[in-house]
Design a protein around this motif. Structure first.
Motif, PDB file in Angstrom:
ATOM      1  N   GLY A 114       0.595  -1.538   0.157  1.00 39.36           N
ATOM      2  CA  GLY A 114      -0.102   0.070   0.141  1.00 39.36           C
ATOM      3  C   GLY A 114       0.351   1.034  -0.002  1.00 39.36           C
ATOM      4  N   SER A 115       0.231   2.187   0.392  1.00 39.32           N
ATOM      5  CA  SER A 115       1.117   3.452   0.089  1.00 39.32           C
ATOM      6  C   SER A 115       0.462   4.859   0.456  1.00 39.32           C
ATOM      7  CB  SER A 115       0.739   4.411  -1.478  1.00 39.32           C
ATOM      8  OG  SER A 115      -0.316   4.945  -2.062  1.00 39.32           O
ATOM      9  N   GLY A 116       0.783   5.189   1.868  1.00 38.03           N
ATOM     10  CA  GLY A 116       0.433   6.329   2.547  1.00 38.03           C
ATOM     11  C   GLY A 116       1.000   6.482   3.477  1.00 38.03           C
ATOM     12  N   GLU A 117      -0.041   6.902   4.982  1.00 34.90           N
ATOM     13  CA  GLU A 117      -0.006   6.829   6.215  1.00 34.90           C
ATOM     14  C   GLU A 117       0.732   5.932   6.846  1.00 34.90           C
ATOM     15  OE1 GLU A 117       1.196   9.111  10.138  1.00 34.90           O
ATOM     16  OE2 GLU A 117       0.190   9.090   7.967  1.00 34.90           O
ATOM     17  N   PRO A 118       1.867   5.464   6.654  1.00 40.49           N
ATOM     18  CA  PRO A 118       2.646   4.342   7.442  1.00 40.49           C
ATOM     19  C   PRO A 118       2.551   3.523   9.008  1.00 40.49           C
ATOM     20  CG  PRO A 118       4.507   5.888   7.484  1.00 40.49           C
ATOM     21  CD  PRO A 118       3.040   6.269   7.220  1.00 40.49           C
ATOM     22  N   LEU A 119       1.274   2.222   8.781  1.00 37.50           N
ATOM     23  CA  LEU A 119       1.090   1.329   9.838  1.00 37.50           C
ATOM     24  C   LEU A 119       1.977  -0.022   9.999  1.00 37.50           C
ATOM     25  CD1 LEU A 119      -2.539   0.255  11.055  1.00 37.50           C
ATOM     26  CD2 LEU A 119       0.148  -0.878  11.636  1.00 37.50           C
ATOM     27  N   ARG A 120       2.993   0.716  10.808  1.00 38.97           N
ATOM     28  CA  ARG A 120       4.109  -0.270  11.259  1.00 38.97           C
ATOM     29  C   ARG A 120       3.552  -1.571  12.393  1.00 38.97           C
ATOM     30  NH1 ARG A 120       9.083  -1.679   9.267  1.00 38.97           N
ATOM     31  NH2 ARG A 120      11.092  -2.388  10.492  1.00 38.97           N
ATOM     32  N   ALA A 121       4.419  -2.420  12.223  1.00 40.72           N
ATOM     33  CA  ALA A 121       3.584  -4.145  13.069  1.00 40.72           C
ATOM     34  C   ALA A 121       4.267  -5.221  12.703  1.00 40.72           C
ATOM     35  CB  ALA A 121       2.298  -3.950  13.960  1.00 40.72           C
ATOM     36  N   PRO A 122       3.908  -6.113  13.973  1.00 41.60           N
ATOM     37  CA  PRO A 122       4.707  -7.664  13.416  1.00 41.60           C
ATOM     38  C   PRO A 122       3.476  -8.456  12.593  1.00 41.60           C
ATOM     39  CG  PRO A 122       5.140  -6.987  15.925  1.00 41.60           C
ATOM     40  CD  PRO A 122       4.125  -6.194  14.766  1.00 41.60           C
ATOM     41  N   LEU A 123       4.517  -9.354  11.630  1.00 43.57           N
ATOM     42  CA  LEU A 123       3.198 -10.131  10.144  1.00 43.57           C
ATOM     43  C   LEU A 123       1.835  -9.950  10.926  1.00 43.57           C
ATOM     44  CD1 LEU A 123       5.595 -11.801   8.335  1.00 43.57           C
ATOM     45  CD2 LEU A 123       4.327  -9.586   7.876  1.00 43.57           C
ATOM     46  N   GLY A 124       2.042 -10.758  12.209  1.00 45.92           N
ATOM     47  CA  GLY A 124       0.286 -11.362  13.231  1.00 45.92           C
ATOM     48  C   GLY A 124       0.055 -10.155  13.421  1.00 45.92           C
ATOM     49  N   GLU A 125       0.394  -9.016  13.634  1.00 55.69           N
ATOM     50  CA  GLU A 125      -0.772  -7.922  14.061  1.00 55.69           C
ATOM     51  C   GLU A 125      -1.639  -7.099  13.069  1.00 55.69           C
ATOM     52  OE1 GLU A 125       1.184  -4.823  17.057  1.00 55.69           O
ATOM     53  OE2 GLU A 125       1.371  -6.809  18.609  1.00 55.69           O
ATOM     54  N   LEU A 126      -0.694  -7.187  12.057  1.00 56.65           N
ATOM     55  CA  LEU A 126      -0.956  -6.869  10.866  1.00 56.65           C
ATOM     56  C   LEU A 126      -2.285  -7.866   9.596  1.00 56.65           C
ATOM     57  CD1 LEU A 126       2.607  -5.857   7.677  1.00 56.65           C
ATOM     58  CD2 LEU A 126       0.922  -4.449  10.102  1.00 56.65           C
ATOM     59  N   VAL A 127      -2.225  -8.997  10.223  1.00 55.35           N
ATOM     60  CA  VAL A 127      -2.789  -9.723  10.077  1.00 55.35           C
ATOM     61  C   VAL A 127      -3.784  -9.080  10.851  1.00 55.35           C
ATOM     62  CG1 VAL A 127      -3.666 -11.973   9.157  1.00 55.35           C
ATOM     63  CG2 VAL A 127      -1.580 -11.151   9.347  1.00 55.35           C
ATOM     64  N   SER A 128      -3.445  -9.573  11.719  1.00 56.20           N
ATOM     65  CA  SER A 128      -5.028  -8.758  12.767  1.00 56.20           C
ATOM     66  C   SER A 128      -5.608  -8.263  12.818  1.00 56.20           C
ATOM     67  CB  SER A 128      -4.488  -8.978  14.553  1.00 56.20           C
ATOM     68  OG  SER A 128      -4.619 -10.291  14.234  1.00 56.20           O
ATOM     69  N   LEU A 129      -5.479  -6.672  12.309  1.00 60.41           N
ATOM     70  CA  LEU A 129      -5.829  -5.455  12.069  1.00 60.41           C
ATOM     71  C   LEU A 129      -6.507  -5.343  10.427  1.00 60.41           C
ATOM     72  CD1 LEU A 129      -2.681  -2.878  12.807  1.00 60.41           C
ATOM     73  CD2 LEU A 129      -4.883  -3.001  13.678  1.00 60.41           C
TER      74      LEU A 129
END
Length: 204
Positions: free
Chosen positions: A174-189
């Motif tokens: 994606g592009s835009g406001e960065p949201l940085r987290a571990p892979l697992g948390e990204l899946v949850s999000l």
């Protein structure tokens, strides 16, 4: 990954091992089972009861449950999770480890659906407990790739204007406001969950 289904058994077996081992949630397994999961209103025990439904219900029992729920899968899920979360822990752990569950695929979902179900719900437990992900990393990436490919539509989240960046792997989207987290948390999000620290993605 040549066979997504091959990543289901280690995911569910490691989840069973986690919940069968002292130290989960920093205390003991009994406390972990009663801990709130990332599924709203569900404890860890509710999640396990939900995940293991295919190992427990025959097609005839499934049909009866669906009829009793008026054809509403959400009602069925909540009813079964609330009821079967009271089953003996040993029984639920055995079902998590069962070959029947490991081979199950959701109707119309195939191996990709089976893997998503296993990985996302395992993260509902591990992220909530603050313990390492039990799913193999390539399985987590495969599910993450599949969800973002739909733009978040599977779970009704809005991924426009956001750049997802993994903090524990070379993965971004994606592009835009960065949201940085571990892979697992990204899946949850991207699966519409709210993280323990309160972070979530906007809904469509």
């Amino acid at each position: 990954m040549t066979d997504l289904q091959e990543r289901v058994p280690p995911t569910l077996t490691r989840l069973a091992d986690l919940l069968d081992t002292e130290g989960a949630a920093g205390t003991d397994p009994a406390d972990a089972w009663g801990h709130p999961s990332l599924c709203e209103g569900w404890t860890v025990a509710h999640v396990v009861a939900h995940v293991t439904m295919p190992a427990r219900l025959t097609p005839e029992q499934w049909g009866a449950e669906m009829a009793a729920a008026g054809g509403d899968f959400g009602v069925l899920s909540n009813t079964v999770a609330a009821r079967d979360s009271a089953l003996p822990r040993a029984e639920l752990l055995e079902q998590l480890r069962s070959a029947r569950l490991h081979a199950w695929q959701p109707p119309g979902g195939g191996a990709a659906g089976a893997l998503s179900h296993a990985v996302i719900h395992s993260l509902d437990v591990t992220v909530a407990l603050g313990v390492p992900t039990v799913a193999p990393q390539d399985a987590v990436v495969a599910v993450l790739d599949a969800v973002v490919a739909t733009g978040g539509s599977w779970f009704g989240v809005d991924l426009s204007g956001v750049r997802l960046e993994a903090s524990d792997a070379d993965w971004s989207w994606g592009s835009g406001e960065p949201l940085r987290a571990p892979l697992g948390e990204l899946v949850s999000l991207v699966s519409g969950r709210t993280l323990p620290d309160g972070r979530s993605l906007p809904r469509r």
